[in-house]
Design a protein around this motif. Sequence first.
Motif, PDB file in Angstrom:
ATOM      1  N   TYR A 185       0.245   3.253  -5.131  1.00  0.00           N
ATOM      2  CA  TYR A 185      -1.118   3.409  -5.635  1.00  0.00           C
ATOM      3  C   TYR A 185      -2.058   2.799  -4.591  1.00  0.00           C
ATOM      4  O   TYR A 185      -2.505   1.656  -4.745  1.00  0.00           O
ATOM      5  CB  TYR A 185      -1.302   2.702  -6.976  1.00  0.00           C
ATOM      6  CG  TYR A 185      -0.508   3.291  -8.117  1.00  0.00           C
ATOM      7  CD1 TYR A 185      -0.976   4.404  -8.806  1.00  0.00           C
ATOM      8  CD2 TYR A 185       0.706   2.729  -8.502  1.00  0.00           C
ATOM      9  CE1 TYR A 185      -0.256   4.948  -9.861  1.00  0.00           C
ATOM     10  CE2 TYR A 185       1.437   3.263  -9.554  1.00  0.00           C
ATOM     11  CZ  TYR A 185       0.947   4.372 -10.232  1.00  0.00           C
ATOM     12  OH  TYR A 185       1.674   4.907 -11.273  1.00  0.00           O
ATOM     13  N   THR A 187       2.367  -0.849 -14.069  1.00  0.00           N
ATOM     14  CA  THR A 187       2.705   0.152 -13.056  1.00  0.00           C
ATOM     15  C   THR A 187       4.213   0.253 -12.844  1.00  0.00           C
ATOM     16  O   THR A 187       4.925  -0.746 -12.895  1.00  0.00           O
ATOM     17  CB  THR A 187       2.045  -0.183 -11.707  1.00  0.00           C
ATOM     18  OG1 THR A 187       2.485  -1.477 -11.275  1.00  0.00           O
ATOM     19  CG2 THR A 187       0.537  -0.181 -11.830  1.00  0.00           C
ATOM     20  N   GLY A 231      -8.189   7.324 -17.549  1.00  0.00           N
ATOM     21  CA  GLY A 231      -9.527   6.885 -17.184  1.00  0.00           C
ATOM     22  C   GLY A 231     -10.550   7.134 -18.280  1.00  0.00           C
ATOM     23  O   GLY A 231     -10.457   8.113 -19.030  1.00  0.00           O
ATOM     24  N   ARG A 235      -5.157   3.107  -3.858  1.00  0.00           N
ATOM     25  CA  ARG A 235      -6.468   2.637  -4.328  1.00  0.00           C
ATOM     26  C   ARG A 235      -6.338   1.298  -5.052  1.00  0.00           C
ATOM     27  O   ARG A 235      -7.210   0.431  -4.921  1.00  0.00           O
ATOM     28  CB  ARG A 235      -7.108   3.672  -5.249  1.00  0.00           C
ATOM     29  CG  ARG A 235      -7.520   4.962  -4.561  1.00  0.00           C
ATOM     30  CD  ARG A 235      -8.083   5.947  -5.563  1.00  0.00           C
ATOM     31  NE  ARG A 235      -9.346   5.494  -6.121  1.00  0.00           N
ATOM     32  CZ  ARG A 235      -9.834   5.926  -7.284  1.00  0.00           C
ATOM     33  NH1 ARG A 235      -9.141   6.787  -8.034  1.00  0.00           N
ATOM     34  NH2 ARG A 235     -11.006   5.481  -7.716  1.00  0.00           N
ATOM     35  N   LEU A 236      -5.274   1.124  -5.806  1.00  0.00           N
ATOM     36  CA  LEU A 236      -5.060  -0.152  -6.480  1.00  0.00           C
ATOM     37  C   LEU A 236      -4.818  -1.257  -5.461  1.00  0.00           C
ATOM     38  O   LEU A 236      -5.360  -2.361  -5.586  1.00  0.00           O
ATOM     39  CB  LEU A 236      -3.871  -0.067  -7.441  1.00  0.00           C
ATOM     40  CG  LEU A 236      -4.071   0.701  -8.749  1.00  0.00           C
ATOM     41  CD1 LEU A 236      -2.798   0.643  -9.582  1.00  0.00           C
ATOM     42  CD2 LEU A 236      -5.249   0.145  -9.539  1.00  0.00           C
ATOM     43  N   HIS A 253       6.163   3.055  -6.860  1.00  0.00           N
ATOM     44  CA  HIS A 253       5.235   4.191  -6.903  1.00  0.00           C
ATOM     45  C   HIS A 253       3.946   3.734  -6.237  1.00  0.00           C
ATOM     46  O   HIS A 253       3.304   2.806  -6.702  1.00  0.00           O
ATOM     47  CB  HIS A 253       4.977   4.627  -8.345  1.00  0.00           C
ATOM     48  CG  HIS A 253       4.156   5.873  -8.447  1.00  0.00           C
ATOM     49  ND1 HIS A 253       4.679   7.099  -8.811  1.00  0.00           N
ATOM     50  CD2 HIS A 253       2.837   6.087  -8.210  1.00  0.00           C
ATOM     51  CE1 HIS A 253       3.719   8.002  -8.800  1.00  0.00           C
ATOM     52  NE2 HIS A 253       2.589   7.417  -8.440  1.00  0.00           N
ATOM     53  N   GLU A 270      -7.602   4.551 -14.780  1.00  0.00           N
ATOM     54  CA  GLU A 270      -7.797   5.843 -14.114  1.00  0.00           C
ATOM     55  C   GLU A 270      -6.566   6.251 -13.316  1.00  0.00           C
ATOM     56  O   GLU A 270      -6.107   7.400 -13.380  1.00  0.00           O
ATOM     57  CB  GLU A 270      -9.016   5.765 -13.202  1.00  0.00           C
ATOM     58  CG  GLU A 270      -9.334   7.063 -12.476  1.00  0.00           C
ATOM     59  CD  GLU A 270     -10.519   6.935 -11.542  1.00  0.00           C
ATOM     60  OE1 GLU A 270     -10.629   7.758 -10.618  1.00  0.00           O
ATOM     61  OE2 GLU A 270     -11.328   6.006 -11.729  1.00  0.00           O
ATOM     62  N   GLU A 271      -6.021   5.323 -12.548  1.00  0.00           N
ATOM     63  CA  GLU A 271      -4.867   5.626 -11.707  1.00  0.00           C
ATOM     64  C   GLU A 271      -3.628   5.988 -12.525  1.00  0.00           C
ATOM     65  O   GLU A 271      -2.774   6.746 -12.070  1.00  0.00           O
ATOM     66  CB  GLU A 271      -4.560   4.436 -10.799  1.00  0.00           C
ATOM     67  CG  GLU A 271      -5.549   4.249  -9.669  1.00  0.00           C
ATOM     68  CD  GLU A 271      -5.433   5.340  -8.626  1.00  0.00           C
ATOM     69  OE1 GLU A 271      -4.464   5.346  -7.863  1.00  0.00           O
ATOM     70  OE2 GLU A 271      -6.328   6.214  -8.592  1.00  0.00           O
ATOM     71  N   LEU A 272      -3.534   5.451 -13.727  1.00  0.00           N
ATOM     72  CA  LEU A 272      -2.386   5.738 -14.589  1.00  0.00           C
ATOM     73  C   LEU A 272      -2.636   6.935 -15.506  1.00  0.00           C
ATOM     74  O   LEU A 272      -1.811   7.243 -16.360  1.00  0.00           O
ATOM     75  CB  LEU A 272      -2.025   4.503 -15.412  1.00  0.00           C
ATOM     76  CG  LEU A 272      -1.046   3.494 -14.781  1.00  0.00           C
ATOM     77  CD1 LEU A 272       0.338   4.084 -14.616  1.00  0.00           C
ATOM     78  CD2 LEU A 272      -1.558   2.953 -13.465  1.00  0.00           C
ATOM     79  N   LEU A 324     -10.143   0.953 -13.011  1.00  0.00           N
ATOM     80  CA  LEU A 324      -9.437   1.709 -11.976  1.00  0.00           C
ATOM     81  C   LEU A 324      -7.961   1.848 -12.332  1.00  0.00           C
ATOM     82  O   LEU A 324      -7.360   2.910 -12.129  1.00  0.00           O
ATOM     83  CB  LEU A 324      -9.596   1.009 -10.628  1.00  0.00           C
ATOM     84  CG  LEU A 324      -8.838   1.626  -9.444  1.00  0.00           C
ATOM     85  CD1 LEU A 324      -9.326   3.043  -9.161  1.00  0.00           C
ATOM     86  CD2 LEU A 324      -8.990   0.749  -8.199  1.00  0.00           C
ATOM     87  N   LEU A 325      -7.379   0.798 -12.867  1.00  0.00           N
ATOM     88  CA  LEU A 325      -5.978   0.832 -13.278  1.00  0.00           C
ATOM     89  C   LEU A 325      -5.755   1.909 -14.337  1.00  0.00           C
ATOM     90  O   LEU A 325      -4.796   2.695 -14.260  1.00  0.00           O
ATOM     91  CB  LEU A 325      -5.581  -0.543 -13.811  1.00  0.00           C
ATOM     92  CG  LEU A 325      -4.112  -0.834 -14.100  1.00  0.00           C
ATOM     93  CD1 LEU A 325      -3.239  -0.576 -12.885  1.00  0.00           C
ATOM     94  CD2 LEU A 325      -3.953  -2.274 -14.570  1.00  0.00           C
ATOM     95  N   ARG A 332       0.818  -1.217   0.000  1.00  0.00           N
ATOM     96  CA  ARG A 332       0.000   0.000   0.000  1.00  0.00           C
ATOM     97  C   ARG A 332       0.853   1.268   0.000  1.00  0.00           C
ATOM     98  O   ARG A 332       0.550   2.230  -0.709  1.00  0.00           O
ATOM     99  CB  ARG A 332      -0.936   0.011   1.214  1.00  0.00           C
ATOM    100  CG  ARG A 332      -2.061   1.031   1.080  1.00  0.00           C
ATOM    101  CD  ARG A 332      -3.060   0.932   2.217  1.00  0.00           C
ATOM    102  NE  ARG A 332      -4.304   1.585   1.857  1.00  0.00           N
ATOM    103  CZ  ARG A 332      -4.498   2.897   1.914  1.00  0.00           C
ATOM    104  NH1 ARG A 332      -3.528   3.688   2.325  1.00  0.00           N
ATOM    105  NH2 ARG A 332      -5.663   3.418   1.560  1.00  0.00           N
TER     106      ARG A 332
END
Length: 246
Positions: free
Chosen positions: A108, A102, A148, A110-111, A106, A143-145, A140-141, A27
């Motif tokens: 993430y 990813t 989205g 939320r991931l 780094h 979006e996080e990168l 979600l992946l 996390r």
Amino acid sequence: MEWLQDGIVLTVRPLGEGSVILDALTRDHGRHLGVVRGGGSRRMAGVLESGNLVRLTWRARLAEQLGSYQAEPNQARTAAIFHDRIKLASIVSLCALVPAITPERHAYPRLFDALDALTDAASDMTTLEVAAAVVRFELLLLEELGFGLDLRECTATGILQDLAFVSPKSGRAVSLSAGAPYRERLLRLPAFLTDANVPVSVACVADGLALTGFFLDRQLLSPHQKALPAARLRLSEMVAAGLGSD
């Protein structure tokens, strides 16, 4: 340098005699690699299965070094779904996809939270629910990168109802009426992604995997001369052939 944290096992590859390099998702430290001495032993094989939650202690003399892991079992989640080929393929697919996309170290959160929740709950979910959760995780992946999709309203008319397609150019939703004349050029948008009350079907999951797979490949993999992992391609093939347990 040292830290202690739970991690989700993503992939493991051999290193020398009896050791392995563990790629785990944490996390606070993101996707992080380390050497597990003796990780290739029979005892550790069940601990370092993709999707398992392990307690990790990482040590290195300098922060930029690969370092070593001490990995202790926390929750052997993969064993609980081993009998269900689609559930297992779903988790293995995500555990292969995350390191393909990813960057290392780094964070993430939320991931991590999403993958932690899915691997924890998979044994109590239906096969179809797990496969649908893969599609949601891949959204979600994206979006996080920073890529989205916008599935809130029709890009052509602004209406919020009857969203049935996604433009491959803009990544925005298109309504059924606006997209009908161009349906051959558009990607199908499964209804369960825009309405949580809509039942999930095998066909919808297949459409969802095709949708996210298209954008993962175009935005995050092809620009770096990469392709969707073999595990992800196998999952799509298995879903297309029909869901079920072996």
